[in-house]
Design an enzyme around this catalytic site. Structure first.
Site, PDB file in Angstrom:
ATOM      1  N   ALA A 178       0.835  -1.206   0.000  1.00 14.52           N
ATOM      2  CA  ALA A 178       0.000   0.000   0.000  1.00 14.52           C
ATOM      3  C   ALA A 178       0.867   1.252   0.000  1.00 14.52           C
ATOM      4  O   ALA A 178       0.614   2.210  -0.746  1.00 14.52           O
ATOM      5  CB  ALA A 178      -0.939  -0.004   1.205  1.00 14.52           C
ATOM      6  N   ASP A 179       1.904   1.255   0.822  1.00 23.29           N
ATOM      7  CA  ASP A 179       2.846   2.377   0.851  1.00 23.29           C
ATOM      8  C   ASP A 179       3.544   2.546  -0.491  1.00 23.29           C
ATOM      9  O   ASP A 179       3.625   3.647  -1.039  1.00 23.29           O
ATOM     10  CB  ASP A 179       3.907   2.159   1.927  1.00 23.29           C
ATOM     11  CG  ASP A 179       3.440   2.573   3.313  1.00 23.29           C
ATOM     12  OD1 ASP A 179       2.703   3.562   3.422  1.00 23.29           O
ATOM     13  OD2 ASP A 179       3.808   1.898   4.287  1.00 23.29           O
ATOM     14  N   LEU A 180       4.087   1.444  -1.008  1.00 23.03           N
ATOM     15  CA  LEU A 180       4.906   1.521  -2.211  1.00 23.03           C
ATOM     16  C   LEU A 180       4.100   1.922  -3.442  1.00 23.03           C
ATOM     17  O   LEU A 180       4.569   2.714  -4.265  1.00 23.03           O
ATOM     18  CB  LEU A 180       5.617   0.185  -2.442  1.00 23.03           C
ATOM     19  CG  LEU A 180       6.661  -0.178  -1.384  1.00 23.03           C
ATOM     20  CD1 LEU A 180       7.163  -1.594  -1.589  1.00 23.03           C
ATOM     21  CD2 LEU A 180       7.830   0.809  -1.423  1.00 23.03           C
TER      22      LEU A 180
END
Length: 214
Positions: A178-180
């Site tokens: 999700a972050d990446l």
């Protein structure tokens, strides 16, 4: 590809991000040749400087004090320590913004307004600036003021439901997907906004929500 000759060579990025989603975005811009100035908290720096072990090893194979996690999301950047809570620090950020093409931040929605550094505070003075805000849930809506974390966003976005064993409980993806991916979408959006700014001279506000991305 050398950052000195990359396609974003000459572009200056003011990086007010920390942890992973924001830093991964600005790292991509740096990899493409942009000059990235990373702003960190005095005495503490980015939280990921303390996400260790593992530590980077020197040429002799000995561990240094540098976190592998931090280096994995912050290559090709220049770090500067600035206290945003102080008037002097806020003035310095404005001076840097005047010289930069892009500003990226991932504070909670509304937090930078406390320091006079939100998009609405800067857009009149710096109409050329591409301002990208990365949050958990975007700038509006019932969850806008909530913090966003990768584990939480993976669960809410449903990707855990298609990960793991078929008859077992939902499971987190092994990497912070999700972050990446939020960082990736932010970088793509910024590149598009830079093309627009080059032809019109006008910057814009980019609202990237982790849940939207997931």
């Amino acid at each position: 590809m050398s950052t000195a000759t990359g396609p974003l060579h000459g572009i200056k990025v003011l990086d007010l991000t920390r942890i992973l989603a924001g830093p991964s975005c600005t790292q991509i811009l740096g990899d493409l040749g942009a000059d990235v100035i990373k702003i960190e908290r005095p005495g503490k720096g980015d939280d990921t400087r303390r996400f260790a072990p593992p530590f980077i090893k020197d040429e002799a194979g000995n561990e240094t004090s540098e976190s592998v996690y931090f280096q994995a999301a912050n290559r090709n950047k220049k770090s500067v320590s600035v206290d945003l809570t102080q008037a002097e620090g806020q003035a310095l950020i404005r001076k840097l913004a005047a010289r930069c093409d892009v500003l990226v931040e991932n504070f909670k929605t509304g937090n930078l307004a406390k320091y006079g550094l939100a998009y609405d505070d800067l857009k009149q003075e710096f109409p050329h600036l591409v301002y990208c805000s990365i949050t958990g849930f975007g700038q509006t809506g019932p969850y806008a003021e909530r913090p966003g974390y990768d584990f939480l966003i993976q669960g809410m976005g449903g990707v855990m439901g298609v990960t793991g064993e078929p008859d077992a409980d939902p499971q987190k993806v092994g990497v912070s997907i999700a972050d990446l991916m939020t960082g990736m979408y932010a970088a793509v959006s910024i590149n598009a906004a830079l093309v627009h700014a080059k032809s019109t001279g006008k910057g814009q506000f980019i609202d990237i929500g982790m849940l939207d991305t997931q």
